[in-house]
Design a protein around this motif. Structure first.
Motif, mmCIF file in Angstrom:
data_model
loop_
_atom_site.group_PDB
_atom_site.id
_atom_site.type_symbol
_atom_site.label_atom_id
_atom_site.label_comp_id
_atom_site.label_asym_id
_atom_site.label_seq_id
_atom_site.Cartn_x
_atom_site.Cartn_y
_atom_site.Cartn_z
ATOM 1 N N GLU A 272 6.643 -28.268 49.361
ATOM 2 C CA GLU A 272 7.043 -28.234 47.851
ATOM 3 C C GLU A 272 6.880 -30.079 46.782
ATOM 4 O O GLU A 272 6.757 -30.911 48.113
ATOM 5 C CB GLU A 272 8.489 -28.799 46.823
ATOM 6 N N ASP A 273 6.293 -29.951 46.400
ATOM 7 C CA ASP A 273 5.659 -31.542 45.486
ATOM 8 C C ASP A 273 6.521 -31.520 44.795
ATOM 9 O O ASP A 273 6.794 -31.093 43.260
ATOM 10 C CB ASP A 273 4.070 -31.285 44.940
ATOM 11 N N LEU A 274 7.751 -32.864 45.027
ATOM 12 C CA LEU A 274 8.316 -33.423 44.328
ATOM 13 C C LEU A 274 7.940 -35.573 44.006
ATOM 14 O O LEU A 274 7.251 -35.936 45.106
ATOM 15 C CB LEU A 274 9.655 -32.986 44.719
ATOM 16 N N SER A 275 8.997 -35.875 43.455
ATOM 17 C CA SER A 275 8.644 -37.125 43.867
ATOM 18 C C SER A 275 9.574 -37.740 44.713
ATOM 19 O O SER A 275 10.457 -36.725 45.069
ATOM 20 C CB SER A 275 9.249 -37.909 42.241
ATOM 21 N N LYS A 276 9.208 -38.870 45.101
ATOM 22 C CA LYS A 276 10.413 -39.621 46.381
ATOM 23 C C LYS A 276 11.903 -39.745 46.293
ATOM 24 O O LYS A 276 12.217 -38.982 46.665
ATOM 25 C CB LYS A 276 9.717 -41.366 46.557
ATOM 26 N N LYS A 277 12.100 -40.021 45.043
ATOM 27 C CA LYS A 277 13.389 -39.998 44.441
ATOM 28 C C LYS A 277 13.980 -38.214 44.575
ATOM 29 O O LYS A 277 15.032 -38.168 44.797
ATOM 30 C CB LYS A 277 13.419 -39.833 43.286
ATOM 31 N N GLU A 278 13.481 -37.986 43.727
ATOM 32 C CA GLU A 278 13.728 -36.048 44.770
ATOM 33 C C GLU A 278 13.993 -35.671 45.560
ATOM 34 O O GLU A 278 15.513 -35.004 45.868
ATOM 35 C CB GLU A 278 12.353 -35.263 43.493
ATOM 36 N N TYR A 279 12.579 -36.069 46.216
ATOM 37 C CA TYR A 279 13.128 -35.696 47.651
ATOM 38 C C TYR A 279 13.914 -36.430 48.368
ATOM 39 O O TYR A 279 14.818 -35.432 49.062
ATOM 40 C CB TYR A 279 11.628 -36.428 48.512
ATOM 41 N N LYS A 280 14.654 -37.260 48.094
ATOM 42 C CA LYS A 280 15.832 -38.012 48.747
ATOM 43 C C LYS A 280 17.157 -37.340 47.369
ATOM 44 O O LYS A 280 17.802 -36.890 49.180
ATOM 45 C CB LYS A 280 16.165 -39.361 48.589
ATOM 46 N N GLU A 281 17.103 -36.895 46.858
ATOM 47 C CA GLU A 281 17.976 -36.628 46.410
ATOM 48 C C GLU A 281 18.936 -35.195 47.175
ATOM 49 O O GLU A 281 20.143 -34.751 47.035
ATOM 50 C CB GLU A 281 17.880 -36.464 44.347
ATOM 51 N N LYS B 71 8.542 -31.453 51.954
ATOM 52 C CA LYS B 71 7.166 -31.522 51.624
ATOM 53 C C LYS B 71 5.807 -31.131 51.985
ATOM 54 O O LYS B 71 5.215 -30.632 50.766
ATOM 55 C CB LYS B 71 6.895 -33.153 51.930
#
Length: 666
Positions: A112-121, A109
């Motif tokens: 990088e700026d990603l979605s919640k799902k992308e962070y977990k993946e 975080k």
């Protein structure tokens, strides 16, 4: 690069002009004893020094960007993103109140700026990349729910979170078992070949250096004393300090009847540095010039440098002359291996020893299960013998030591010391037993009371057992300090005034105070530098010769165990799986677990290509061990019978027993 720390005593120069470079995809190892400046050099690169520390001069160039001149906000963009760090102790670096998934995602975080799902993946992908089993469920686990090797894998996953170009690994395998260490080393190699990552490896384990590094930087007292490719360094060291470090290592092929080479003295205090060459007070080849003039960093070939007036000359001839003088002064006959145990008197006999710790649940603390820490251990120790006890962390080695001394009560089984049964003796006899069986602990600093002087620490057991009274205590403490190689005047100091090796000597002196017959050494040298470790191992062998001591030597360092032990017992998940003399175990191991342990030992030879037997999976939980043979879940040779039937400990040849279906009655 020059790094200083502001202290009450003034400014202390911790790093004095260290210079080295690293290329893309390369591994550079920084080696040296504790206090030499290895970790400070690594921390200086990322500007992670304490508030009183500062890089005062020089440059830290990373892709032409000078990290020394960056603001705090600018350096934070580099940390974790371009350069990441793997710390030595993952348990103290991971936050115990956050899941490992949260801690990996936190790092991503920041950069990088990603979605919640992308962070977990991404987090799951990283855990899978570092080989953590079942990453989908483990992502929600807390650090305390993972083993030491798994926590170190999580630390590597955090370091890789943003795919950095450079990883600084500070003693990443020091506290790990040889099997886990082999896995972590292989993992780092695989990641390096896959992503082209550069690695700065900070370590004092020369076996790891030989297997991992391309080039080596040797530091001493805040200075670089030698730089070289790893092959050239091991073939022909150009600095006496480098050579002395290599000669201090106990190797599998080391003759047990010869003393280990040691480096006299300690790394000098940064407040009181010697004149001339900083190593000269400890160097066997030092001349008058070394004490008055500091040598420059000489070039002694392509890519090789040495900070020594003897650079470029053959150190071997001079070293052999120094060795002859040393051998005449310090000749010692160590106990020979493969003694005829039938001719010796049995000192300790452990029969089917068990220790189950209850697992409780609910307000009423109902017992819902048991942790089978020790599950039917049988072993014996003869007078004047050293029995090595080896196995991975959590297999029950230390618990066996505590059961033998009566510090904890067994669930079942019997401990017989000189024909006296522990379970049947009186309290007075138990006190007498504890006088004759003593412990040497792993961490001498935590086992010594910081508020007591050495006189009080060593004198306490003398008073408790009424061995010496009044003024005689001080005399006896002085004698004990001299036995372990310390001065009588040291008795008036406190533990914090000594180095790690000196504190371990004090721990041994305290154990010897009661004139014991058996010393239980629980990882007694695992936290020490190779040079100090050699001193302690020589001391233990000398004491065994002089006093006829017996040792139970508990360790996960198989090189050390091989050197010090007459016989070795291999332990797995609370059970003994193989027992034989040390030579036979290392030349012809029978049990697959023993073979895996020995194959995982780092070899201090960069040209060697060890045939590794990497174990898959983790050690099963002792609260829910597998049926049949407990090792079958990780054994590459497991058969159907292994899953159903527990193998017995059978005698294969004289003095060699093994618990494995591969050597059954058939």
């Amino acid at each position: 690069m020059k790094t200083v720390f502001k202290t009450r005593m003034g400014v202390v120069e911790a790093i004095a002009g260290v210079s080295f470079h690293i290329s893309k995809g390369e591994t550079v190892a920084i080696v040296g004893e504790s206090g030499s400046g290895k970790s400070v050099s690594a921390l200086s690169i990322l500007r992670l020094l304490d508030s009183n520390g500062e890089v005062t001069s020089g440059k830290i160039l990373f892709n032409q960007l000078n990290l020394k001149d960056l603001t705090d906000a600018e350096i934070r963009k580099v940390r974790g993103n371009e350069i990441a760090m793997i710390f030595q102790d993952p348990m103290t670096c991971l936050d115990p109140v956050y899941t490992i998934g949260d801690q990996i995602i936190e790092t991503i975080k920041i950069h990088e700026d990603l979605s919640k799902k992308e962070y977990k993946e991404r987090a799951i992908e990283l855990l899978r990349l570092v080989g953590l089993p079942d990453p989908e469920s483990r992502i929600d686990a807390y650090p305390h729910q993972l083993s030491g090797g798994q926590r170190q894998r999580v630390m590597i996953a955090i370091a890789l979170a943003c795919r950095p170009n450079l990883i600084i690994a500070d003693e990443p395998t020091t506290a790990l078992d040889v099997t886990v260490q082999a896995q972590i080393m292989q993992l780092l190699k695989d990641l390096q070949s896959k992503f082209g990552t550069s690695i700065i490896l900070v370590t004092h384990d020369l076996g790891v250096v030989a297997e991992m590094a391309d080039r080596v930087v040797v530091v001493y007292a805040g200075q670089v004393v030698e730089q070289s490719t790893v092959i050239d360094l091991f073939e022909k060291p150009e600095h006496p300090y480098t050579e002395a470090l290599m000669r201090s290592i106990p190797r599998i092929e080391t003759d047990r009847n010869r003393r280990l080479q040691t480096i006299k003295g300690n790394v000098p205090s940064l407040k009181e540095l010697p004149s001339g060459c900083r190593f000269h007070p400890r160097c066997p080849l030092a001349s008058e010039k070394c004490g008055t003039e500091e040598p420059p960093l000489f070039k002694v070939g392509e890519g090789r440098e040495s900070k020594c007036w003897l650079a470029g000359r053959d150190l071997k001839v001079k070293r052999e002359a120094a060795d002859k003088e040393e051998e005449s002064d310090e000749a010692v006959t160590a106990f020979e291996s493969n003694k005829h145990l039938d001719d010796q008197q049995l000192l300790l006999d452990v029969k089917n020893l068990k220790k189950y710790f209850p697992i409780t649940k609910g307000i009423l603390s109902r017992t819902v299960g048991h942790v089978r820490a020790v599950d039917g251990v049988s072993l014996d120790i003869y007078k004047g013998e050293t029995l090595g006890l080896v196995g991975e962390s959590g297999c029950g080695k230390s618990t066996v030591g505590r059961l033998i001394t009566g510090l904890i009560k067994p669930t079942a089984g019997e401990v017989v010391f000189e024909e006296k049964h522990l379970s049947k003796i009186s309290r007075q006899d138990m006190k007498q037993l504890r006088r004759r069986v003593q412990f040497v602990f792993q961490d001498p600093y935590s086992s010594l009371n910081p508020r007591m002087t050495i006189l009080d620490i060593i004198g306490e057991p003398l008073e408790v057992h009424n061995l010496v009274k009044g003024k005689e205590i001080q005399k006896r403490v002085g004698e004990l300090l001299e036995i372990v190689g310390l001065a009588k005047s040291d008795m008036h100091k406190f533990p914090h005034q000594f180095s790690g090796g000196q504190r371990q000597r004090i721990g041994i002196a305290r154990a010897l105070a009661t004139e014991p017959d058996l010393l239980i050494c629980d990882e007694a040298v695992s936290a020490l530098d190779v040079s100090v470790q050699a001193q302690i191992l020589n001391l233990l062998k000398d004491l065994q010769v002089k006093m006829g001591l017996s040792y139970l030597f508990i360790s996960h360092d198989l090189n050390v165990v091989k050197y010090v032990s007459d016989r070795i017992a291999v332990m797995y998940l609370g059970e003994i799986v193989e027992v034989t003399d040390s030579e036979t175990l290392f030349n012809e191991p029978l049990h697959p677990y023993a073979k895996a342990l020995i194959s995982a030992v780092p070899v201090p030879d960069p040209k060697a290509e060890p045939d590794r037997m990497i174990l898959t999976g983790e050690v099963p939980s002792p609260a829910n061990p597998p049926s049949g043979c407990k090792f079958h879940t990780r054994c590459p040779f497991a058969m159907d019978i292994c899953k159903q039937e527990k193998p017995e400990l059978r005698t294969i040849s004289e003095g060699h027993t093994v618990s494995c279906h591969l050597y059954g009655k058939e």
